[in-house]
Design a protein around this motif. Structure first.
Motif, PDB file in Angstrom:
ATOM      1  N   LEU A  45      49.545  34.053  41.985  1.00 23.30           N
ATOM      2  CA  LEU A  45      48.386  33.480  42.690  1.00 23.30           C
ATOM      3  C   LEU A  45      48.786  32.439  43.725  1.00 23.30           C
ATOM      4  O   LEU A  45      47.952  32.021  44.525  1.00 23.30           O
ATOM      5  CB  LEU A  45      47.424  32.827  41.688  1.00 23.30           C
ATOM      6  CG  LEU A  45      46.392  33.721  41.006  1.00 23.30           C
ATOM      7  CD1 LEU A  45      47.066  34.706  40.054  1.00 23.30           C
ATOM      8  CD2 LEU A  45      45.385  32.880  40.237  1.00 23.30           C
ATOM      9  N   GLU A  64      38.609  29.715  37.531  1.00 21.51           N
ATOM     10  CA  GLU A  64      39.151  30.503  38.646  1.00 21.51           C
ATOM     11  C   GLU A  64      38.040  31.165  39.445  1.00 21.51           C
ATOM     12  O   GLU A  64      38.046  31.146  40.680  1.00 21.51           O
ATOM     13  CB  GLU A  64      40.114  31.551  38.091  1.00 21.51           C
ATOM     14  CG  GLU A  64      40.983  32.229  39.147  1.00 21.51           C
ATOM     15  CD  GLU A  64      40.277  33.339  39.919  1.00 21.51           C
ATOM     16  OE1 GLU A  64      40.728  33.678  41.025  1.00 21.51           O
ATOM     17  OE2 GLU A  64      39.257  33.859  39.395  1.00 21.51           O
ATOM     18  N   SER A 105      39.129  30.279  43.131  1.00 22.99           N
ATOM     19  CA  SER A 105      39.170  31.432  44.033  1.00 22.99           C
ATOM     20  C   SER A 105      38.744  31.065  45.449  1.00 22.99           C
ATOM     21  O   SER A 105      39.107  31.761  46.409  1.00 22.99           O
ATOM     22  CB  SER A 105      38.273  32.552  43.497  1.00 22.99           C
ATOM     23  OG  SER A 105      36.928  32.112  43.408  1.00 22.99           O
ATOM     24  N   TYR A 153      41.998  29.980  47.798  1.00 21.67           N
ATOM     25  CA  TYR A 153      43.165  30.829  48.036  1.00 21.67           C
ATOM     26  C   TYR A 153      43.572  30.895  49.511  1.00 21.67           C
ATOM     27  O   TYR A 153      44.752  31.013  49.827  1.00 21.67           O
ATOM     28  CB  TYR A 153      42.920  32.238  47.512  1.00 21.67           C
ATOM     29  CG  TYR A 153      42.880  32.337  45.996  1.00 21.67           C
ATOM     30  CD1 TYR A 153      43.540  31.414  45.205  1.00 21.67           C
ATOM     31  CD2 TYR A 153      42.179  33.367  45.375  1.00 21.67           C
ATOM     32  CE1 TYR A 153      43.498  31.506  43.824  1.00 21.67           C
ATOM     33  CE2 TYR A 153      42.131  33.465  43.991  1.00 21.67           C
ATOM     34  CZ  TYR A 153      42.788  32.533  43.224  1.00 21.67           C
ATOM     35  OH  TYR A 153      42.740  32.623  41.858  1.00 21.67           O
ATOM     36  N   LEU A 208      49.650  43.916  39.566  1.00 20.83           N
ATOM     37  CA  LEU A 208      49.563  42.469  39.761  1.00 20.83           C
ATOM     38  C   LEU A 208      50.530  41.995  40.844  1.00 20.83           C
ATOM     39  O   LEU A 208      50.161  41.220  41.728  1.00 20.83           O
ATOM     40  CB  LEU A 208      49.856  41.743  38.446  1.00 20.83           C
ATOM     41  CG  LEU A 208      48.801  41.818  37.348  1.00 20.83           C
ATOM     42  CD1 LEU A 208      49.334  41.225  36.060  1.00 20.83           C
ATOM     43  CD2 LEU A 208      47.534  41.103  37.775  1.00 20.83           C
ATOM     44  N   THR A 243      49.597  40.539  44.938  1.00 26.06           N
ATOM     45  CA  THR A 243      49.980  39.257  45.529  1.00 26.06           C
ATOM     46  C   THR A 243      50.708  39.456  46.857  1.00 26.06           C
ATOM     47  O   THR A 243      50.687  38.590  47.716  1.00 26.06           O
ATOM     48  CB  THR A 243      50.893  38.457  44.579  1.00 26.06           C
ATOM     49  OG1 THR A 243      52.079  39.213  44.327  1.00 26.06           O
ATOM     50  CG2 THR A 243      50.192  38.194  43.270  1.00 26.06           C
ATOM     51  N   PRO A 289      47.275  42.296  49.227  1.00 27.89           N
ATOM     52  CA  PRO A 289      46.014  42.542  48.528  1.00 27.89           C
ATOM     53  C   PRO A 289      45.118  43.571  49.215  1.00 27.89           C
ATOM     54  O   PRO A 289      44.430  44.343  48.558  1.00 27.89           O
ATOM     55  CB  PRO A 289      45.351  41.164  48.477  1.00 27.89           C
ATOM     56  CG  PRO A 289      46.049  40.348  49.519  1.00 27.89           C
ATOM     57  CD  PRO A 289      47.426  40.886  49.608  1.00 27.89           C
ATOM     58  N   LEU A 312      43.298  38.952  39.902  1.00 28.97           N
ATOM     59  CA  LEU A 312      43.695  37.553  40.054  1.00 28.97           C
ATOM     60  C   LEU A 312      43.014  36.671  39.016  1.00 28.97           C
ATOM     61  O   LEU A 312      43.628  35.752  38.472  1.00 28.97           O
ATOM     62  CB  LEU A 312      43.363  37.077  41.467  1.00 28.97           C
ATOM     63  CG  LEU A 312      44.082  37.808  42.611  1.00 28.97           C
ATOM     64  CD1 LEU A 312      43.683  37.211  43.956  1.00 28.97           C
ATOM     65  CD2 LEU A 312      45.593  37.760  42.438  1.00 28.97           C
ATOM     66  N   THR A 313      41.749  36.970  38.740  1.00 31.14           N
ATOM     67  CA  THR A 313      41.031  36.207  37.719  1.00 31.14           C
ATOM     68  C   THR A 313      41.680  36.385  36.351  1.00 31.14           C
ATOM     69  O   THR A 313      41.887  35.414  35.612  1.00 31.14           O
ATOM     70  CB  THR A 313      39.562  36.657  37.653  1.00 31.14           C
ATOM     71  OG1 THR A 313      38.947  36.430  38.919  1.00 31.14           O
ATOM     72  CG2 THR A 313      38.804  35.881  36.585  1.00 31.14           C
ATOM     73  N   THR A 330      44.731  37.207  35.781  1.00 31.98           N
ATOM     74  CA  THR A 330      46.052  36.578  35.801  1.00 31.98           C
ATOM     75  C   THR A 330      45.957  35.096  35.461  1.00 31.98           C
ATOM     76  O   THR A 330      46.731  34.568  34.655  1.00 31.98           O
ATOM     77  CB  THR A 330      46.703  36.746  37.185  1.00 31.98           C
ATOM     78  OG1 THR A 330      46.891  38.134  37.449  1.00 31.98           O
ATOM     79  CG2 THR A 330      48.051  36.044  37.241  1.00 31.98           C
ATOM     80  N   TYR A 331      44.987  34.421  36.078  1.00 32.18           N
ATOM     81  CA  TYR A 331      44.813  32.994  35.763  1.00 32.18           C
ATOM     82  C   TYR A 331      44.384  32.824  34.304  1.00 32.18           C
ATOM     83  O   TYR A 331      44.827  31.887  33.625  1.00 32.18           O
ATOM     84  CB  TYR A 331      43.783  32.356  36.693  1.00 32.18           C
ATOM     85  CG  TYR A 331      43.751  30.856  36.577  1.00 32.18           C
ATOM     86  CD1 TYR A 331      44.698  30.071  37.224  1.00 32.18           C
ATOM     87  CD2 TYR A 331      42.786  30.210  35.807  1.00 32.18           C
ATOM     88  CE1 TYR A 331      44.686  28.691  37.107  1.00 32.18           C
ATOM     89  CE2 TYR A 331      42.758  28.832  35.690  1.00 32.18           C
ATOM     90  CZ  TYR A 331      43.717  28.076  36.337  1.00 32.18           C
ATOM     91  OH  TYR A 331      43.711  26.708  36.215  1.00 32.18           O
TER      92      TYR A 331
END
Length: 295
Positions: free
Chosen positions: A40, A88, A93, A96, A177, A181, A184, A198-199, A201-202
């Motif tokens: 991220l 996130e 978010s 970013y 994933l 990054t 995207p 991404l959500t 992942t966090y």
């Protein structure tokens, strides 16, 4: 009595065990940080607070609902992961596309808020969390006494770290994933929901911090300060391993824990700074970290 460099072997092995236990927490926490930064590009200063939340989640589950250690080992990381997902989705978010400094400042402020709330209600003194009956006691190995719970922490940490590394590096989900990054828009063109990735992942990184917290609860007292006392050391571990390097976070977490343990035997006064000394040396010789990629 067997001596090594004038030090009793029992004292040496005992400190190595302490170092390995600390290294287990360093590895799990730095792994979560490396995942969030690597995928991220967010420097998550709230990681220490999420570690503390995991410990408090287990403590409050026991105090309020009578939920013991084993269910809490699953539920506490899930609670922290859900909190991370909410943060996130509704706040992080939006940052970013801005300079990474904004994400750092936001997570730093979030950590202060979380810690401040828990300090208001629980003070700064620690709260004990009992060792589960199945893991109580210890084993006499002849040369030292090994507490069963501390052995469990090391084994559990290894399993979690290696499993996470395998998922990210060796599975299709992990490849999605990593690709999300790097590019995207291209990944989204293939029908993959990049914001959801991404959500999650966090949430995964936050859940790892929560898992480390519930594992730490019976070892250290549950306190609002337990995360802030550890997060700077964990950031140093991540820098030594290489920012964003999953394998680097795991390996250097354990190695620096052992180095810290050995330092307590041979030069106790330096044990609190030895990790930062190692970080300075590594940055001078290899600025990208031991496992990082040079720009």
């Amino acid at each position: 009595m067997t001596m090594v460099f004038g030090i009793p072997i029992q004292a040496l092995l005992g400190q190595l065990l302490v170092g390995l236990i600390n290294g287990s927490f360093y590895a799990m926490l730095s792994l979560g940080l490396a995942i969030i930064f690597g995928l991220l590009r967010v420097i998550n200063f709230a990681h220490g607070a999420q570690y503390m939340l995991g410990a408090f989640a287990g403590y409050l589950m026991l105090a309020w609902f009578g939920i013991g250690y084993w269910p809490a080992l699953i539920l506490a990381p899930l609670v922290v992961a859900v909190v991370g997902i909410v943060v996130e989705r509704f706040a992080l978010s939006r940052l970013y596309d801005l300079d990474p400094l904004y994400g750092l400042l936001f997570t730093f402020g979030l950590a202060l808020v979380i810690e401040g709330v828990f300090r208001y209600y629980y003070g700064v003194s620690g709260n004990p969390y009992p060792v589960p009956a199945l893991l109580a006691g210890g084993e006499n190995l002849g040369f030292m006494f090994l507490p069963i719970y501390r052995g469990w922490v090391v084994v559990a940490s290894l399993i979690v770290c290696l499993t996470t590394w395998l998922v990210i590096e060796k599975t299709k989900l992990g490849s999605y994933l990593r690709a999300a990054t790097e590019n995207p828009r291209l990944v989204q063109a293939f029908g993959i929901n990049v914001p959801l990735l991404l959500t999650l992942t966090y949430g995964l990184g936050s859940g790892l911090a929560g898992l480390a917290g519930i594992l730490a609860a019976p070892v250290y007292q549950v306190s609002p300060l337990m995360g802030s006392n550890l997060i700077i050391v964990v950031f140093a571990v991540v820098v030594v391993g290489g920012m964003g390097s999953i394998l680097g976070a795991i390996v250097t977490g354990y190695l620096l824990g052992l180095v810290e343990g050995l330092t307590k035997v041979f030069y106790p006064e330096a044990s609190s700074i030895v990790i930062f000394v190692v970080m300075a040396i590594v940055l001078l010789l290899r600025p990208a970290g031991l496992f990082g990629k040079d720009a």
